[in-house]
Design an enzyme around this catalytic site. Structure first.
Site, mmCIF file in Angstrom:
data_model
loop_
_atom_site.group_PDB
_atom_site.id
_atom_site.type_symbol
_atom_site.label_atom_id
_atom_site.label_comp_id
_atom_site.label_asym_id
_atom_site.label_seq_id
_atom_site.Cartn_x
_atom_site.Cartn_y
_atom_site.Cartn_z
ATOM 1 N N ARG A 23 0.816 -1.227 0.000
ATOM 2 C CA ARG A 23 0.000 0.000 0.000
ATOM 3 C C ARG A 23 0.840 1.263 0.000
ATOM 4 N NH1 ARG A 23 -2.727 -0.988 5.503
ATOM 5 N NH2 ARG A 23 -0.577 -1.594 5.824
ATOM 6 N N GLU A 28 6.917 7.658 11.364
ATOM 7 C CA GLU A 28 6.712 8.670 12.401
ATOM 8 C C GLU A 28 7.765 9.742 12.151
ATOM 9 O OE1 GLU A 28 7.807 8.057 16.772
ATOM 10 O OE2 GLU A 28 5.632 7.753 16.771
ATOM 11 N N ASP A 47 5.254 25.070 12.050
ATOM 12 C CA ASP A 47 5.557 24.230 10.895
ATOM 13 C C ASP A 47 5.361 25.062 9.639
ATOM 14 O OD1 ASP A 47 5.966 22.072 12.551
ATOM 15 O OD2 ASP A 47 4.389 20.828 11.707
ATOM 16 N N ASN A 48 6.287 24.925 8.691
ATOM 17 C CA ASN A 48 6.201 25.618 7.413
ATOM 18 C C ASN A 48 6.207 24.593 6.284
ATOM 19 O OD1 ASN A 48 6.336 28.080 8.767
ATOM 20 N ND2 ASN A 48 8.542 28.211 8.548
ATOM 21 N N ARG A 59 16.616 28.491 -2.587
ATOM 22 C CA ARG A 59 16.097 29.362 -1.537
ATOM 23 C C ARG A 59 17.144 29.397 -0.431
ATOM 24 N NH1 ARG A 59 10.151 30.036 -1.850
ATOM 25 N NH2 ARG A 59 9.356 28.668 -3.492
ATOM 26 N N HIS A 62 19.214 31.513 4.480
ATOM 27 C CA HIS A 62 18.407 32.327 5.383
ATOM 28 C C HIS A 62 18.652 31.979 6.846
ATOM 29 C CE1 HIS A 62 15.330 32.345 1.849
ATOM 30 N NE2 HIS A 62 16.303 33.210 1.642
ATOM 31 N N TYR A 132 9.086 21.946 7.180
ATOM 32 C CA TYR A 132 10.057 22.087 8.255
ATOM 33 C C TYR A 132 9.453 22.712 9.498
ATOM 34 C CZ TYR A 132 10.711 26.810 6.243
ATOM 35 O OH TYR A 132 10.515 28.073 5.735
ATOM 36 N N LYS A 168 15.561 38.901 -3.480
ATOM 37 C CA LYS A 168 16.219 38.991 -2.172
ATOM 38 C C LYS A 168 17.439 38.072 -2.103
ATOM 39 C CE LYS A 168 15.345 37.603 2.599
ATOM 40 N NZ LYS A 168 14.363 37.063 3.543
#
Length: 186
Positions: A23, A28, A47-48, A59, A62, A132, A168
């Site tokens: 399946r 976890e 959480d993002n 990206r 940062h 993340y 940026k």
């Protein structure tokens, strides 16, 4: 869970166990108790979830400065990314050095990036989703960035095309002359 210590003190590559059958699989992806035992004791408060459509989207690099500095626990929910941490702790023996790993939906690997590191990634597959956890809330007034292609850092990005950048990120400053808001406490 498999835990790999990286060449940067505190940065860890984590691989939760997966249980699969015809399946699909179950994993976890976070348990406060299990991660604390693995040396990741941060309290994550946000959480993002980010989607990058094009291969070669970069990206970063940062960070958020104190008093809203963030540790991050990064994973890829779809596609694949090359995820990078750069030590920006003043006085650190590994200041300006980087560690990078492929995180993908297929391998289920995660990168833990503690406070005091800049973070960035490049997408390796189309429509890559990055999920993340952060140890502090978003505080735009404390955001900072360094150039993704800074020759003094020397990240070997596995790009096969010209990078897709935000304005940026394209204009971010270099490490030379950077006054880090972080101090190494080794």
């Amino acid at each position: 869970m498999d835990i790999t210590e990286t060449k940067l003190s505190g940065v860890k590559l984590l691989k939760p166990r997966r249980f699969g059958d015809h399946r699909g699989f179950f994993a976890e992806t976070y348990s406060r108790r299990v991660y604390a035992e693995a040396g990741v004791g941060d309290e994550f408060v946000q959480d993002n979830h980010s989607l990058s459509a094009a291969v070669g989207t970069v990206r970063g690099l940062h960070f958020q400065a104190p008093p809203h500095a963030q540790a991050k626990l990064v994973r890829c929910g779809r596609g694949a990314i090359f995820d990078v941490a750069v030590d920006i702790r003043g006085g650190s023996p590994t200041y300006g050095r980087w560690a990078g790993y492929t995180l993908s939906a297929e391998n289920g690997a995660q990168l833990y990036i503690p406070v005091g590191f800049a973070h960035g990634f490049a997408t390796l597959e189309p429509d890559s989703e990055i999920i993340y956890k952060c140890s502090d809330y978003s505080a735009p007034e404390t955001e900072g960035a360094l150039r993704w292609d800074d020759p003094d850092i020397g990240i070997t990005w596995p790009l096969t095309t010209s990078p897709v950048l935000s304005g940026k990120d394209a204009a971010a400053p270099l490490l030379a002359g950077f006054n880090s808001p972080f101090t190494f406490e080794g």
